[in-house]
Scaffold this motif. Structure first.
Motif, PDB file in Angstrom:
ATOM      1  N   SER A   1     -11.793  15.038  -4.738  1.00 20.43           N
ATOM      2  CA  SER A   1     -10.754  14.937  -5.765  1.00 20.43           C
ATOM      3  C   SER A   1     -10.144  13.549  -5.691  1.00 20.43           C
ATOM      4  N   ALA A   2     -10.355  12.749  -6.742  1.00 15.83           N
ATOM      5  CA  ALA A   2      -9.857  11.371  -6.765  1.00 15.83           C
ATOM      6  C   ALA A   2      -8.826  11.213  -7.868  1.00 15.83           C
ATOM      7  N   SER A   3      -8.377   9.990  -8.076  1.00 12.50           N
ATOM      8  CA  SER A   3      -7.277   9.747  -9.017  1.00 12.50           C
ATOM      9  C   SER A   3      -7.673   9.992 -10.468  1.00 12.50           C
ATOM     10  N   ILE A   4      -8.952   9.781 -10.794  1.00 14.50           N
ATOM     11  CA  ILE A   4      -9.389   9.932 -12.180  1.00 14.50           C
ATOM     12  C   ILE A   4     -10.104  11.250 -12.420  1.00 14.50           C
TER      13      ILE A   4
ATOM     14  N   CYS B   1       0.831  -1.209   0.000  1.00 13.21           N
ATOM     15  CA  CYS B   1       0.000   0.000   0.000  1.00 13.21           C
ATOM     16  C   CYS B   1       0.866   1.258   0.000  1.00 13.21           C
ATOM     17  N   ALA B   2       1.911   1.264   0.810  1.00 14.98           N
ATOM     18  CA  ALA B   2       2.803   2.427   0.879  1.00 14.98           C
ATOM     19  C   ALA B   2       3.485   2.669  -0.468  1.00 14.98           C
ATOM     20  N   ILE B   3       3.896   1.585  -1.129  1.00 15.30           N
ATOM     21  CA  ILE B   3       4.542   1.701  -2.449  1.00 15.30           C
ATOM     22  C   ILE B   3       3.576   2.326  -3.449  1.00 15.30           C
ATOM     23  N   LEU B   4       2.333   1.821  -3.496  1.00  6.04           N
ATOM     24  CA  LEU B   4       1.348   2.329  -4.449  1.00  6.04           C
ATOM     25  C   LEU B   4       1.031   3.798  -4.188  1.00  6.04           C
ATOM     26  N   GLU B   5       0.940   4.189  -2.927  1.00  3.58           N
ATOM     27  CA  GLU B   5       0.659   5.594  -2.612  1.00  3.58           C
ATOM     28  C   GLU B   5       1.802   6.496  -3.049  1.00  3.58           C
ATOM     29  N   ASP B   6       3.031   6.033  -2.864  1.00  2.31           N
ATOM     30  CA  ASP B   6       4.192   6.839  -3.266  1.00  2.31           C
ATOM     31  C   ASP B   6       4.317   6.953  -4.783  1.00  2.31           C
ATOM     32  N   LEU B   7       3.815   5.942  -5.508  1.00  4.08           N
ATOM     33  CA  LEU B   7       3.903   5.968  -6.968  1.00  4.08           C
ATOM     34  C   LEU B   7       2.868   6.891  -7.603  1.00  4.08           C
ATOM     35  N   GLY B   8       1.866   7.316  -6.822  1.00  2.00           N
ATOM     36  CA  GLY B   8       0.941   8.317  -7.336  1.00  2.00           C
ATOM     37  C   GLY B   8      -0.468   7.817  -7.591  1.00  2.00           C
ATOM     38  N   PRO B   9      -1.353   8.726  -8.057  1.00  2.00           N
ATOM     39  CA  PRO B   9      -2.788   8.435  -8.222  1.00  2.00           C
ATOM     40  C   PRO B   9      -3.081   7.222  -9.103  1.00  2.00           C
ATOM     41  N   THR B  10      -2.296   7.028 -10.168  1.00  2.00           N
ATOM     42  CA  THR B  10      -2.529   5.887 -11.055  1.00  2.00           C
ATOM     43  C   THR B  10      -2.465   4.587 -10.286  1.00  2.00           C
ATOM     44  N   TYR B  11      -1.458   4.469  -9.452  1.00  2.00           N
ATOM     45  CA  TYR B  11      -1.241   3.220  -8.726  1.00  2.00           C
ATOM     46  C   TYR B  11      -2.191   3.076  -7.544  1.00  2.00           C
ATOM     47  N   VAL B  12      -2.626   4.204  -6.992  1.00  2.00           N
ATOM     48  CA  VAL B  12      -3.652   4.150  -5.945  1.00  2.00           C
ATOM     49  C   VAL B  12      -4.928   3.558  -6.533  1.00  2.00           C
ATOM     50  N   LYS B  13      -5.274   4.011  -7.751  1.00  2.00           N
ATOM     51  CA  LYS B  13      -6.471   3.494  -8.415  1.00  2.00           C
ATOM     52  C   LYS B  13      -6.325   2.004  -8.692  1.00  2.00           C
ATOM     53  N   LEU B  14      -5.175   1.607  -9.165  1.00  2.00           N
ATOM     54  CA  LEU B  14      -4.933   0.185  -9.430  1.00  2.00           C
ATOM     55  C   LEU B  14      -5.036  -0.633  -8.147  1.00  2.00           C
TER      56      LEU B  14
ATOM     57  N   GLN C   1       0.786   4.945 -19.893  1.00  2.00           N
ATOM     58  CA  GLN C   1       2.249   4.892 -19.758  1.00  2.00           C
ATOM     59  C   GLN C   1       2.645   4.186 -18.470  1.00  2.00           C
ATOM     60  N   ASP C   2       1.952   4.505 -17.386  1.00  2.00           N
ATOM     61  CA  ASP C   2       2.259   3.873 -16.101  1.00  2.00           C
ATOM     62  C   ASP C   2       1.984   2.370 -16.130  1.00  2.00           C
ATOM     63  N   ILE C   3       0.904   1.982 -16.830  1.00  2.00           N
ATOM     64  CA  ILE C   3       0.573   0.552 -16.932  1.00  2.00           C
ATOM     65  C   ILE C   3       1.687  -0.183 -17.665  1.00  2.00           C
ATOM     66  N   ALA C   4       2.156   0.394 -18.773  1.00  2.00           N
ATOM     67  CA  ALA C   4       3.234  -0.238 -19.533  1.00  2.00           C
ATOM     68  C   ALA C   4       4.492  -0.378 -18.683  1.00  2.00           C
ATOM     69  N   LEU C   5       4.761   0.640 -17.875  1.00  5.48           N
ATOM     70  CA  LEU C   5       5.963   0.603 -17.039  1.00  5.48           C
ATOM     71  C   LEU C   5       5.830  -0.376 -15.883  1.00  5.48           C
TER      72      LEU C   5
END
Length: 534
Positions: free
Chosen positions: A112-115, A39-52, A144-148
């Motif tokens: 205000s959410a990720s999308i 969870c901490a990793i996803l939050e640090d990676l930003g809104p895209t990863y929070v949504k995922l 781009q984030d998904i590909a990465l």
């Protein structure tokens, strides 16, 4: 120009990949990934990863339950966009300045959410509305984030302590499809209209109305519903609301969505359930699930089988939900289902927990490697979320009790005495016809036995497993013998003067040593791989 754009994308992609890798390195993923660390990793990676992460929390059939529980707690609010950016998106989507359509737009976002970001506004006609505005460039950024992350998923899969628990590559594509649907606001508009049509006969249920003339795939304009969140019990009770009645009606309506409509709200947390003018308002239908008539019928069969303690029927319903990845060990499945149902049957009906029951069933699906459609796991997670919401606002409401009561009412409504009599008469006739054949079959069996021609075939998963294990041991023994033969033969050939020679030994001896070594190397590798699989 195209080449410059390509170079810019590649540069951005490399920079983002370095950023991802630096986050992973900072959290020392090689030392293992526990749920809180993920969870901490996803939050640090930003809104895209929070949504995922939020979507991952819904897939407990693919991800261990402890990870799902932690991921479901990911924060939903992100830093809001500047109001000027919102106005720019509005003008682009409306095709004209926002002031031509709206009398007023509140600069402070409601959320205000990720999308997307949500603002309150007033139409020129004076009607209060809510504007759901998609973040500019979010689809491209997420792509781009998904590909990465798919590239980086190899690092996550090799992280110590996780093994094969999380198949990141297997779930990213499916999550991306789900997210793309959620980013298409036309889909959400369709969901809202379908939900409204399904519930229009229910006087105590409401949802936002869609203004199609102002909406687009990146802008959703809905009627504003003023009310109080369902978990604000103190405020609701001060206004004279009965929380037990609210909880029962919310649960009853949710059961209707599942068992009758086949279209349900997939994320019924307290923030999406409000009380407005004596009605329960369901908000944010960006994530919704669909159940076909086939799966609705199976769900009814499963609930009925649990109540009747009919393990045979429950097993058939259980297998109908999904597709086994391997041959099913039916004896073990019967035992597991019997243990599970027995554990719940020993409880008082009013204390049964539908969330725990769904979690146990999902665990059983994973144990027996039965893959299920995403809508089924979405249903399971939404039922767990709904029960959690009810525990907060109305703890005395029992979700399972309401579910079974609702199902019983449906079955009573669908009961056709003439149809049931026809089925019963057909079964009696079929059974009578088969019973007349028993004496002849018994006579044939006795004749076969008398002539010594009877043969009984018994097969069990344990026997098959033992045969496979013996086969592997025999193959290893053969390889060991062959390697020994080659080495012994080569050692004898070393005493001869056969030429040409390699490394001061006859070429035949050299070839024999090499072949023996290859056999032994293959043997060692296969043994290591088998041990890892176990």
């Amino acid at each position: 120009m195209k080449q410059e754009e390509k170079n810019t994308k590649e540069h951005n992609s490399k920079g983002r990949l370095r950023e991802i890798l630096s986050v992973l390195k900072r959290y020392h993923i090689t030392q293992g990934i526990q749920p809180d660390k993920l969870c901490a990793i996803l939050e640090d990676l930003g809104p895209t990863y929070v949504k995922l992460g939020q979507i991952m929390s819904m897939r407990s059939d693919m991800i261990p339950e402890k990870y799902c529980k932690q991921l479901s707690r990911l924060r939903t609010d992100v830093k809001p966009l500047p109001f000027d950016v919102i106005l720019g998106v509005l003008e682009q989507e409306l095709g004209e300045p926002p002031e031509q359509v709206f009398l007023q737009i509140d600069s402070r976002p409601l959320g205000s959410a990720s999308i997307a970001q949500v603002h309150k506004a007033v139409l020129k006609t004076g009607e209060p509305v809510v504007l759901k505005v998609q973040r500019p460039g979010i689809k491209e950024t997420m792509a781009q984030d998904i590909a990465l992350i798919k590239k980086a998923s190899g690092l996550l899969n090799f992280a110590a302590g996780t093994g094969d628990l999380i198949d990141f590559r297997g779930i990213i594509d499916e999550m991306w499809e789900t997210t793309k649907e959620e980013m298409d606001f036309f889909k959400e508009a369709d969901h809202l209209e379908l939900f409204y049509n399904n519930q229009k006969e229910i006087s105590y249920i409401t949802c936002p109305k869609v203004y199609r003339e102002y909406s687009s795939c990146r802008l959703l304009v809905m009627s504003y519903i003023d009310g109080i969140q369902i978990d604000q019990t103190a405020s609701l009770e001060e206004l004279g609301y009965d929380m037990l009645e609210i909880g029962e009606k919310a649960a009853e309506n949710f059961c209707k969505q599942i068992l009758e409509d086949g279209f349900f709200h997939a994320d019924p947390h307290p923030g999406n359930l409000w009380i407005s003018d004596g009605k329960i308002a369901w908000l944010d239908l960006g994530m919704a699930g669909h159940l076909s008539d086939h799966y609705k019928a199976i769900l009814k069969r499963a609930i009925s089988a649990i109540l009747k303690n009919d393990i045979y029927e429950l097993k058939n319903a259980f297998l109908s939900f999904g597709t086994p990845k391997h041959k099913i060990n039916h004896a073990q499945l019967y035992t597991d289902l019997d243990d599970l149902v027995g554990r719940y049957m020993n409880m008082d009906f009013g204390t049964m927990n539908v969330g725990e029951l769904m979690e146990d069933f999902l665990d059983l699906l994973k144990t027996h490697e039965i893959s299920v459609p995403s809508d089924i796991t979405l249903l399971a997670r939404s039922m767990i979320t709904m029960e959690g919401t009810l525990k907060i606002c109305s703890p005395k409401v029992n979700m399972l009790q309401i579910l079974t009561t609702h199902m019983s009412a449906i079955m009573a409504k669908e009961f056709d005495i003439k149809k049931e009599l026809r089925h019963s008469l057909r079964d009696i006739y079929s059974s009578s016809k088969k019973s007349l054949e028993i004496p002849a079959q018994l006579s044939d069996l006795l004749n076969i036995t008398k002539n010594g021609q009877i043969r009984i075939n018994l097969e069990s998963s344990e026997t098959r497993g033992l045969k496979e294990e013996m086969g592997h041991h025999i193959n290893h023994l053969i390889l060991t013998v062959l390697a020994a033969v080659f080495w012994c033969s080569s050692a004898i050939l070393c005493l001869t003067d056969i030429s040409p020679q390699i490394f001061h030994m006859p070429w035949l001896a050299f070839a024999g040593f090499c072949l023996g070594g290859i056999f032994m190397l293959y043997l060692l590798i296969s043994m290591i791989l088998r041990r890892k699989k176990k």
